[in-house]
Write an enzyme that holds these catalytic residues in place. Structure first.
Site, PDB file in Angstrom:
ATOM      1  CG  LEU A  59      54.196  42.603  44.452  1.00 38.26           C
ATOM      2  CD1 LEU A  59      55.471  42.000  43.866  1.00 38.26           C
ATOM      3  CD2 LEU A  59      54.124  44.089  44.164  1.00 38.26           C
ATOM      4  CG  ASP A  60      47.800  43.373  40.927  1.00 46.46           C
ATOM      5  OD1 ASP A  60      47.202  43.345  42.017  1.00 46.46           O
ATOM      6  OD2 ASP A  60      47.746  44.336  40.136  1.00 46.46           O
ATOM      7  CE  LYS A  61      47.735  33.472  38.331  1.00 45.96           C
ATOM      8  NZ  LYS A  61      46.538  32.705  37.893  1.00 45.96           N
ATOM      9  CB  THR A  86      52.712  42.731  39.587  1.00 40.91           C
ATOM     10  OG1 THR A  86      51.619  43.400  38.969  1.00 40.91           O
ATOM     11  CG2 THR A  86      53.833  43.734  39.812  1.00 40.91           C
ATOM     12  NE  ARG A  94      47.000  45.274  35.934  1.00 39.27           N
ATOM     13  CZ  ARG A  94      46.477  44.074  36.180  1.00 39.27           C
ATOM     14  NH1 ARG A  94      46.639  43.514  37.379  1.00 39.27           N
ATOM     15  NH2 ARG A  94      45.796  43.445  35.248  1.00 39.27           N
TER      16      ARG A  94
END
Length: 331
Positions: A146-148, A150, A249
């Site tokens: 997961l993105d930082k 998120t 996104r």
């Protein structure tokens, strides 16, 4: 992150690979250092392999990180465990935590926390060898990310057999992942099936963009349902069929509805100027092992969502979005 730029001479006539050319430059770096330190290599603005052939007037950009630690160490970082057994640990990742060590984030990651939680020792950093070997060593048990910024569900494997099984499940798209997000604006329809290619934005290397008029990049598919409207904002449920970097996104931006608090794809919001990324991995459906049944895992709605929606309700009436009549299109 540091950057070195090389411009190939107009009269360059040799037949050289990109890594050979860089190694021959006065301020260059050898192949071993490129593999261990380079975070990204661009050739005329596009990602390039070390084996790419160099031509006159080519522009080479190397983005690199020098101070790579010798070890990945266990760190006593609290984790919100949703489920755990002998094979997996499913974590409700907090916003701001990086999944695995990488440039600019060599500690404080989920991997560091898991090593401590699992009672394991430090892992020596692999700095030489193939890129895949180096990355695999840095992320033991990590089968997706997961993105930082998120938050939400992420499943990690505690042994090699489970790791290989889960990797195959994600690769073959047998894992159903569902997210919730709050976006600025209203999408063109209350539900939709977004299918695009995703490419790196040539104007900004930190961004990606969705395009439909090319076969470049990677195919990405997201299915969304609007849960509710709050004036010029929408609460949306998104199920992803592919797992591309920044996929949700980018697709929300493509629909004209960037995610609230997105520092890359959205402008600062007037009503919520201090908002952080309003994207949360809410639900996951999968089989943990080949002989297990499908299981559903859910993470609670984060506090930042609850507070944002509470504020929206004070200002705008809640409008329920109509359910899609043709559900076949949204499978």
């Amino acid at each position: 992150m540091q950057k070195i730029t090389f411009i190939v001479q107009d009269d360059f006539s040799q037949v050289l690979r990109l890594d050979q050319y860089i190694a021959n430059q006065p301020n260059g770096m050898n192949r071993s250092k490129l593999k261990s330190s380079a975070q990204e290599i661009l050739l005329n603005g596009k990602n390039a392999k070390l084996s790419a052939k160099i031509k006159p007037k080519d522009i080479i950009e190397v983005f690199w990180e020098e101070n790579i630690p010798d070890n990945i160490d266990p760190e006593n970082i609290p984790l919100s465990i949703v489920y755990e057994d002998d094979n997996v640990t499913i974590v409700n990742k907090k916003q701001g935590m990086v999944t695995h060590p990488a440039s600019g984030n060599w500690n404080g990651t989920l991997v560091n926390a898991l090593l401590f939680h699992w009672g394991r020792e430090s892992i020596p950093q692999l700095k030489d060898g193939g890129e895949n070997q180096i990355l695999k060593k840095r992320r033991p048990g990590i089968v997706h990310r997961l993105d930082k910024d998120t938050s939400g569900l992420i499943i990690t494997a505690k042994n090699r057999d489970t790791e290989e099984w889960l990797c195959s499940q994600f690769h073959d798209r047998h894992v159903q992942k569902e997210y919730i997000c709050i976006v600025c604006g209203r999408p063109p329809a209350s539900a939709g099936d977004v299918r695009t290619q995703i490419i790196r934005d040539p104007k900004n290397r930190q961004r990606f963009k969705a395009v439909t008029d090319t076969q470049e990049g990677k195919f990405a598919r997201s299915i969304y349902h609007v849960i509710a409207y709050y004036g010029p904002y929408s609460l949306i449920r998104v199920r992803i069929k592919t797992g591309r970097t920044h996929q949700i996104r980018v697709h929300m931006k493509y629909l004209g509805c960037p995610i609230l608090g997105d520092s890359i794809y959205a402008k600062q919001d007037k009503l919520f100027p201090d908002a952080t990324l309003m994207l949360h991995s809410r639900q996951m459906i999968l089989r943990i092992t080949p002989d297990s049944k499908l299981k559903i895992f859910r993470a609670p709605v984060p506090k930042r969502f609850v507070e944002t929606i509470a504020k929206l309700r004070k200002i705008y009436p809640r409008e329920k979005a109509p359910w899609v009549t043709n559900k076949k299109k949204l499978k």
